[in-house]
Design an enzyme around this catalytic site. Structure first.
Site, short mmCIF file in Angstrom:
data_model
loop_
_atom_site.label_atom_id
_atom_site.label_comp_id
_atom_site.label_asym_id
_atom_site.label_seq_id
_atom_site.Cartn_x
_atom_site.Cartn_y
_atom_site.Cartn_z
N ASN A 210 0.85 -1.20 0.00
CA ASN A 210 0.00 0.00 0.00
C ASN A 210 0.88 1.24 0.00
O ASN A 210 2.11 1.14 0.02
CB ASN A 210 -0.94 -0.02 1.21
CG ASN A 210 -0.18 -0.07 2.52
OD1 ASN A 210 0.53 0.86 2.87
ND2 ASN A 210 -0.28 -1.18 3.23
N ASP A 279 -3.92 -6.52 5.10
CA ASP A 279 -4.88 -7.38 5.79
C ASP A 279 -4.72 -8.84 5.37
O ASP A 279 -4.95 -9.74 6.17
CB ASP A 279 -6.30 -6.90 5.49
CG ASP A 279 -6.58 -5.56 6.16
OD1 ASP A 279 -6.04 -5.35 7.26
OD2 ASP A 279 -7.31 -4.73 5.57
N LYS A 289 8.98 -16.75 -10.87
CA LYS A 289 8.12 -15.67 -11.36
C LYS A 289 6.88 -16.27 -12.06
O LYS A 289 7.03 -17.18 -12.89
CB LYS A 289 8.93 -14.82 -12.34
CG LYS A 289 8.18 -13.61 -12.83
CD LYS A 289 9.02 -12.79 -13.77
CE LYS A 289 8.14 -11.77 -14.47
NZ LYS A 289 8.82 -11.10 -15.56
N PRO A 306 -2.03 -11.97 10.52
CA PRO A 306 -2.30 -11.77 11.95
C PRO A 306 -2.52 -10.30 12.23
O PRO A 306 -1.93 -9.45 11.56
CB PRO A 306 -1.02 -12.27 12.61
CG PRO A 306 0.03 -12.19 11.54
CD PRO A 306 -0.67 -12.41 10.24
N ILE A 308 -1.50 -7.49 14.34
CA ILE A 308 -0.35 -7.27 15.23
C ILE A 308 -0.77 -6.55 16.51
O ILE A 308 -0.48 -6.99 17.62
CB ILE A 308 0.74 -6.48 14.47
CG1 ILE A 308 1.20 -7.30 13.26
CG2 ILE A 308 1.91 -6.15 15.39
CD1 ILE A 308 1.98 -6.53 12.23
N VAL A 309 -1.49 -5.45 16.34
CA VAL A 309 -1.82 -4.62 17.53
C VAL A 309 -2.78 -5.40 18.44
O VAL A 309 -2.66 -5.32 19.67
CB VAL A 309 -2.36 -3.24 17.10
CG1 VAL A 309 -3.78 -3.27 16.58
CG2 VAL A 309 -2.23 -2.25 18.23
N LYS A 338 -12.84 -0.40 16.56
CA LYS A 338 -11.48 -0.96 16.66
C LYS A 338 -11.00 -0.97 18.10
O LYS A 338 -10.37 -1.93 18.55
CB LYS A 338 -10.51 -0.09 15.83
CG LYS A 338 -10.23 -0.73 14.50
CD LYS A 338 -9.42 0.15 13.62
CE LYS A 338 -10.32 0.40 12.48
NZ LYS A 338 -9.98 0.55 11.22
N LYS A 342 -10.29 -4.74 19.20
CA LYS A 342 -8.88 -5.10 19.36
C LYS A 342 -8.38 -4.90 20.79
O LYS A 342 -7.21 -5.06 21.08
CB LYS A 342 -8.02 -4.27 18.40
CG LYS A 342 -8.42 -4.43 16.93
CD LYS A 342 -7.39 -3.82 15.99
CE LYS A 342 -7.89 -3.82 14.56
NZ LYS A 342 -6.82 -3.77 13.58
O1 C5P Z 1 -8.12 -3.14 11.18
P1 C5P Z 1 -7.39 -1.95 10.66
O2 C5P Z 1 -6.32 -2.29 9.69
O3 C5P Z 1 -8.26 -0.86 10.13
O4 C5P Z 1 -6.72 -1.35 11.98
C1 C5P Z 1 -5.74 -0.38 11.96
C2 C5P Z 1 -4.85 -0.47 13.17
O5 C5P Z 1 -4.50 -1.83 13.42
C3 C5P Z 1 -3.54 0.22 12.93
O6 C5P Z 1 -3.07 0.67 14.18
C4 C5P Z 1 -2.66 -0.88 12.35
O7 C5P Z 1 -1.29 -0.61 12.57
C5 C5P Z 1 -3.12 -2.07 13.16
N1 C5P Z 1 -3.05 -3.35 12.44
C6 C5P Z 1 -2.16 -4.33 12.87
N2 C5P Z 1 -2.12 -5.54 12.23
C7 C5P Z 1 -2.94 -5.79 11.19
C8 C5P Z 1 -3.84 -4.80 10.74
C9 C5P Z 1 -3.85 -3.60 11.38
O8 C5P Z 1 -1.42 -4.08 13.82
N3 C5P Z 1 -2.87 -6.96 10.60
#
Ligand code: C5P
Length: 407
Positions: A210, A279, A289, A306, A308-309, A338, A342
């Site tokens: 992205n 995601d 390739k 996964p 992460i946060v 969120k 989360k």
């Molecule tokens: O679910 P979304 O991507 O909208 O959430 C955004 C927040 O979650 C951000 O703080 C992003 O760094 C974190 N995030 C993460 N791992 C993921 C997806 C998002 O830590 N796989």
């Protein structure tokens, strides 16, 4: 004096004999690693030449408010936004009076009105002028507005008088400027910050990713270092240079980012997830390739990455955990979702549908969303915003830890 490394400082010079010392101040700030842009009032140019300051700062000197050429290069608003600190040395009695009354009648006063950066004045004037009731009233007013005063010193003056009104020496001023970048609000704390995008490989030459630039996460890392924290910056591929003194772990994929985030998490006090994590990732990475076939449509199979946060927030030794919500609509609803889903302590919500803020931009405006309330922070540079965010996060994290300790 490493606190001045990469700091963007506007050195304002007003008309006074102490202006000759501003040349040495410029040299010291530069030697400490700062990027210095000098702004002179017309009276200042009677005491020292712009050429001297241009040579020492390595940047063009800014002098006029209504100069189309200068505005096309770096105009007063851009300069105001560029600065991490505005230091005016020497600051004459006349300049302080103009600033106190809110005038914007030249470049320096205008940019003081426009900047979000801290403003510091090093007064320099005759002792009687310093003692004068109007000057003292202006000093009081400026201090009440949060403008800091460095000095003045006491001693022998250029006119032969002795008393308060001498500009502090350049070494003292450079040290005081450096101190502005150390709030100490995160002293002794360990902060982990994720930043930038992730890259999810499809084959040896292609990946899904992205547009995240990493600017917000890197600015937060710098602000956290300045606040006295030990910082681990877990960064996806970006073109930015990591701030000095951070432990920077370079990663590519979400899985690598998770591993670097969870490692030693029990020693982490605050976790800030500023990365734009993909995601999904391809279910399998092709060994070679992928070749173009005859079919018009190609199907990719993806598997969820996964979170992460969320993994950090559900850890047994969870730190104070902060996430970002970059949304194009229903910002606060999604941010709140969120926060709960989360199990975060705080969500920093920003509207990326607005072109002037968000991805790739140098500016941002956010709303802080926590369980009890929403706090908007107005649009400003990502560097300034990062300083405010770190102060807010430090305050909330320490209040949170006190509450936990109470039980
Ligand atoms: O679910 P979304 O991507 O909208 O959430 C955004 C927040 O979650 C951000 O703080 C992003 O760094 C974190 N995030 C993460 N791992 C993921 C997806 C998002 O830590 N796989």
């Amino acid at each position: 004096m490493h606190r001045l490394t990469n700091k963007q400082i506007i050195l304002g010079i007003t008309g006074g004999i102490a202006a000759y010392k501003s040349a040495e101040l410029t040299r010291l700030l530069k030697a400490a690693g700062a990027d210095v842009r000098v702004v002179m009032t017309s009276a200042a140019t009677e005491f020292i030449t712009p050429l001297t300051l241009q040579a020492l700062s390595g940047n063009p000197v800014h002098r006029h408010l209504l100069d189309t050429e200068a505005e096309a290069g770096m105009g007063h608003i851009e300069l105001a936004k560029w600065a991490d600190l505005v230091l005016i040395a020497p600051s004459s009695a006349n300049f302080m009076a103009r600033l106190a009354s809110g005038l914007g009648d030249d470049l320096l006063t205008t940019l003081c009105l426009a900047t979000d950066a801290p403003i510091c004045l090093a007064p320099a004037m005759n002792q009687a002028m310093w003692r004068d009731a109007s000057t003292q009233r202006n000093v009081e007013q400026l201090s009440a507005r949060g403008i800091r005063l460095f000095g003045p010193g006491v001693g022998e003056q250029a006119c032969g008088d002795t008393g308060a009104g001498r500009m502090l020496e350049p070494t003292e001023l450079a040290q005081l400027a450096a101190n502005c970048f150390h709030s100490g609000c995160l002293s002794g704390k360990t902060v982990f910050i994720t930043a930038g995008p992730t890259r999810e490989p499809l084959d040896p030459v292609r990946y899904l990713s992205n547009h995240s630039s990493g600017k917000m996460g890197y600015a937060l890392a710098q602000a956290a270092i300045d606040a006295g924290a030990r910082v681990r910056l877990i960064s996806g591929p970006v073109t930015l240079t990591p701030p000095a003194r951070v432990e920077c772990v370079q990663v590519e994929t979400a899985e690598q980012m998770l591993a670097a985030s969870i490692r030693d998490i029990e020693h982490c006090d605050i976790f800030i997830a500023a990365a734009a994590v993909a995601d999904y990732r391809p279910t399998a990475v092709a060994e070679h390739k992928i070749k173009k076939g005859s079919e018009e449509i190609m199907e990719l199979h993806l598997v969820k990455n996964p979170d992460i946060v969320a993994s950090v927030a559900s850890h047994t030794h969870r730190p104070y955990t902060v996430g970002f919500a970059a949304e194009t609509r229903d910002l606060l609803t999604y941010a709140r979702d969120k926060l709960e889903r989360k199990k975060l302590d705080l969500v920093i919500a920003n509207d990326v549908s607005r072109q002037e803020i968000g991805f790739g931009s140098d500016e941002n405006a956010v709303t802080l969303v926590c369980r009890n309330n929403d706090t908007p922070l107005p649009q400003t540079s990502k560097r300034q915003l990062a300083v405010k965010l770190i102060e807010e996060i430090a305050r909330r994290a320490s209040a949170d830890q006190e509450t936990v300790a109470d039980f």
